[in-house]
Scaffold this active site. Structure first.
Site, short mmCIF file in Angstrom:
data_model
loop_
_atom_site.label_atom_id
_atom_site.label_comp_id
_atom_site.label_asym_id
_atom_site.label_seq_id
_atom_site.Cartn_x
_atom_site.Cartn_y
_atom_site.Cartn_z
N SER A 170 -10.48 14.81 -9.35
CA SER A 170 -10.68 16.26 -9.29
C SER A 170 -10.15 16.90 -10.56
CB SER A 170 -9.94 16.84 -8.09
OG SER A 170 -10.55 16.37 -6.90
N GLU A 179 -6.22 20.48 -12.66
CA GLU A 179 -5.30 19.48 -12.12
C GLU A 179 -5.08 18.40 -13.17
OE1 GLU A 179 -6.10 18.10 -8.13
OE2 GLU A 179 -5.51 16.07 -8.66
N ARG A 191 0.31 19.11 -5.84
CA ARG A 191 0.14 18.58 -7.21
C ARG A 191 1.20 19.17 -8.15
NH1 ARG A 191 -2.01 16.46 -4.05
NH2 ARG A 191 -4.21 16.15 -3.69
C1 LIG Z 1 -11.78 8.36 -9.04
C2 LIG Z 1 -10.47 9.12 -8.97
C3 LIG Z 1 -10.01 9.57 -7.76
C4 LIG Z 1 -8.81 10.27 -7.70
N1 LIG Z 1 -8.37 10.72 -6.47
C5 LIG Z 1 -7.20 11.38 -6.41
C6 LIG Z 1 -6.73 11.84 -5.13
O1 LIG Z 1 -7.33 11.64 -4.10
N2 LIG Z 1 -5.56 12.52 -5.11
C7 LIG Z 1 -4.84 12.77 -6.23
O2 LIG Z 1 -3.77 13.39 -6.14
N3 LIG Z 1 -5.27 12.34 -7.45
C8 LIG Z 1 -6.42 11.65 -7.55
N4 LIG Z 1 -6.86 11.22 -8.77
C9 LIG Z 1 -6.09 11.56 -9.98
C10 LIG Z 1 -5.07 10.50 -10.42
O3 LIG Z 1 -5.49 9.20 -10.00
C11 LIG Z 1 -3.69 10.78 -9.87
O4 LIG Z 1 -3.19 12.02 -10.38
C12 LIG Z 1 -2.70 9.68 -10.25
O5 LIG Z 1 -1.52 9.87 -9.53
C13 LIG Z 1 -2.37 9.63 -11.73
O6 LIG Z 1 -1.66 8.42 -12.00
P1 LIG Z 1 -1.75 7.75 -13.44
O7 LIG Z 1 -0.84 6.60 -13.48
O8 LIG Z 1 -3.14 7.49 -13.81
O9 LIG Z 1 -1.16 8.93 -14.32
P2 LIG Z 1 -1.59 9.34 -15.80
O10 LIG Z 1 -2.94 9.93 -15.80
O11 LIG Z 1 -1.31 8.21 -16.72
O12 LIG Z 1 -0.55 10.50 -16.06
C14 LIG Z 1 -0.63 11.72 -15.34
C15 LIG Z 1 0.62 12.52 -15.64
O13 LIG Z 1 1.74 11.85 -15.07
C16 LIG Z 1 2.72 11.57 -16.07
N5 LIG Z 1 3.33 10.28 -15.78
C17 LIG Z 1 2.73 9.08 -15.65
N6 LIG Z 1 3.65 8.13 -15.38
C18 LIG Z 1 4.85 8.76 -15.34
C19 LIG Z 1 6.19 8.31 -15.12
N7 LIG Z 1 6.49 7.03 -14.91
N8 LIG Z 1 7.17 9.24 -15.15
C20 LIG Z 1 6.90 10.55 -15.37
N9 LIG Z 1 5.67 11.01 -15.60
C21 LIG Z 1 4.65 10.14 -15.58
C22 LIG Z 1 1.94 11.54 -17.38
O14 LIG Z 1 2.77 11.82 -18.49
C23 LIG Z 1 0.89 12.61 -17.14
O15 LIG Z 1 1.43 13.89 -17.42
C24 LIG Z 1 -8.06 10.52 -8.86
C25 LIG Z 1 -8.52 10.03 -10.10
C26 LIG Z 1 -9.72 9.33 -10.15
C27 LIG Z 1 -10.18 8.80 -11.47
#
Ligand SMILES: Cc1cc2nc3c(=O)[nH]c(=O)nc-3n(C[C@H](O)[C@H](O)[C@H](O)COP(=O)(O)OP(=O)(O)OC[C@H]3O[C@@H](n4cnc5c(N)ncnc54)[C@H](O)[C@@H]3O)c2cc1C
Length: 323
Positions: free
Chosen positions: A238, A308, A171
């Protein structure tokens, strides 16, 4: 003639609409670009002092109730192209823009008969978020498959980078060349994103496999999530990183914190490392619960849990924690 944004610029946008916790404060401004070119033009057109943050599907994000004094750029629905871009030694290369949902990449790869992308099926974020977080599960991580990424910095410069440019871990993704961060951002305006560059797209390579096996594995992994995660209530996955050799959920559960509440926020009874919004939770409720968990686990287990989820925005005083 001055440039007129073809995307949509909104003021005082409730970020609760854009984060999976469905809680939290406003962004001073929010821009939904039309496409990648528009995003680049938009970034170049903004005054140097204006803070910009890129947000995907907000599935790993909490914006404090005091809000974000910045312009949030939403990639979902804007950077949405995904194509087959040839092949290389490690397999078939998919070129995927940052706003594409990770599960879509899993299904696309499976339909093409490629192996390895199945883990993305249950990660409810964009590929940009997956790259920023090095999202992963069930033994695989996003950067295991990255051939190269295209990035954009605050000055509007586009670069193509390879994994060798980054320090990549659990992460964790950070540019090795810290000079980029120092030069690209005004002092005191640290970006949310790795080192002041945003991901526009990635080239990912997946080896040949079988469509049938990949689709079957996706079904299995999704079923495991349904069985173990509170998917019916707003959450952000998480909350804490797993400490080395242990699981945050185990530690939280061992402190008897399952079901613990703060306002509308509750430690999930199904998965102790999830905090759910039972309805009407404020970001402050969620953050107070996070601090409460950290204090209890430190006191009772001697372990400092590290979040996280990313918590941003104006700090509000966190409620006193009843001991
Ligand atoms: C039900 C559920 C299950 C999940 N399971 C997992 C799992 O199994 N494994 C896991 O790792 N995570 C998991 N997550 C967490 C999350 O889905 C991941 O971290 C995901 O990759 C975040 O993507 P997002 O587009 O929602 O990012 P956001 O929440 O929108 O952003 C997260 C971070 O990334 C940055 N960011 C977003 N887009 C960009 C870009 N284009 N360039 C640079 N930075 C950027 C943002 O500024 C922020 O700091 C889960 C979440 C939920 C709700």
């Amino acid at each position: 003639m001055s440039w007129i944004a073809p995307g949509e610029l909104r003021r005082n946008e409730p970020m609760s609409r854009h984060v999976s916790w469905r809680a939290g404060g406003m962004a001073a401004q929010c821009y939904v670009p039309k496409n990648r070119e528009d995003l680049v033009d938009f970034v170049r057109s903004r005054a140097a002092g204006e803070k910009l943050h890129v947000v995907g599907l907000g599935s790993n994000l909490l914006v404090r109730d005091g809000g974000l004094d910045a312009t949030v750029v939403l990639t979902h629905g804007a950077l949405r192209s995904s194509t087959v871009a040839g092949s290389e030694a490690r397999g078939t290369v998919l070129e995927v823009e940052a706003g594409v949902p990770a599960p879509k990449v899993a299904r696309m790869a499976a339909r093409l008969g490629l192996a390895g992308a199945e883990f993305l099926a249950g990660i409810p974020g964009t590929m940009g978020g997956a790259l920023a977080m090095n999202a992963g599960c069930y033994g695989a991580e996003t950067w295991d498959y990255v051939v190269s990424v295209t990035t954009l910095d605050r000055s509007g410069r586009i670069r193509v980078r390879t994994p060798a440019d980054y320090d990549i871990g659990y992460r964790h993704v950070a540019l090795r060349d810290a000079g980029v961060a120092a030069s690209a951002w005004p002092e005191g305006q640290a970006p949310l994103e790795p080192d002041g560059e945003w991901f526009l797209s990635a080239r990912l390579a997946f080896p040949e496999g079988s469509s049938e096996n990949a689709l079957q594995r996706i079904r299995e992994l999704l079923a495991r999530r349904v069985a173990s995660q509170p998917l019916g209530q707003p959450n952000a996955g998480s909350v804490f990183r797993n400490p080395a050799g242990d699981h945050a959920a185990r530690l939280i559960e061992s402190c008897g914190l399952k079901g613990e509440r703060e306002g509308g926020a509750e430690v999930s009874r199904k998965h102790a490392n999830f905090i759910v919004n039972r309805g009407g939770a404020s970001a402050r409720d969620i953050e107070t619960l996070i601090r409460k968990i950290q204090e209890r686990v430190l006191r009772e287990c001697g372990v400092s849990l590290v979040t996280e989820v990313r918590i941003v925005g104006k700090p509000l005083e966190v409620k006193e924690i009843a001991q």
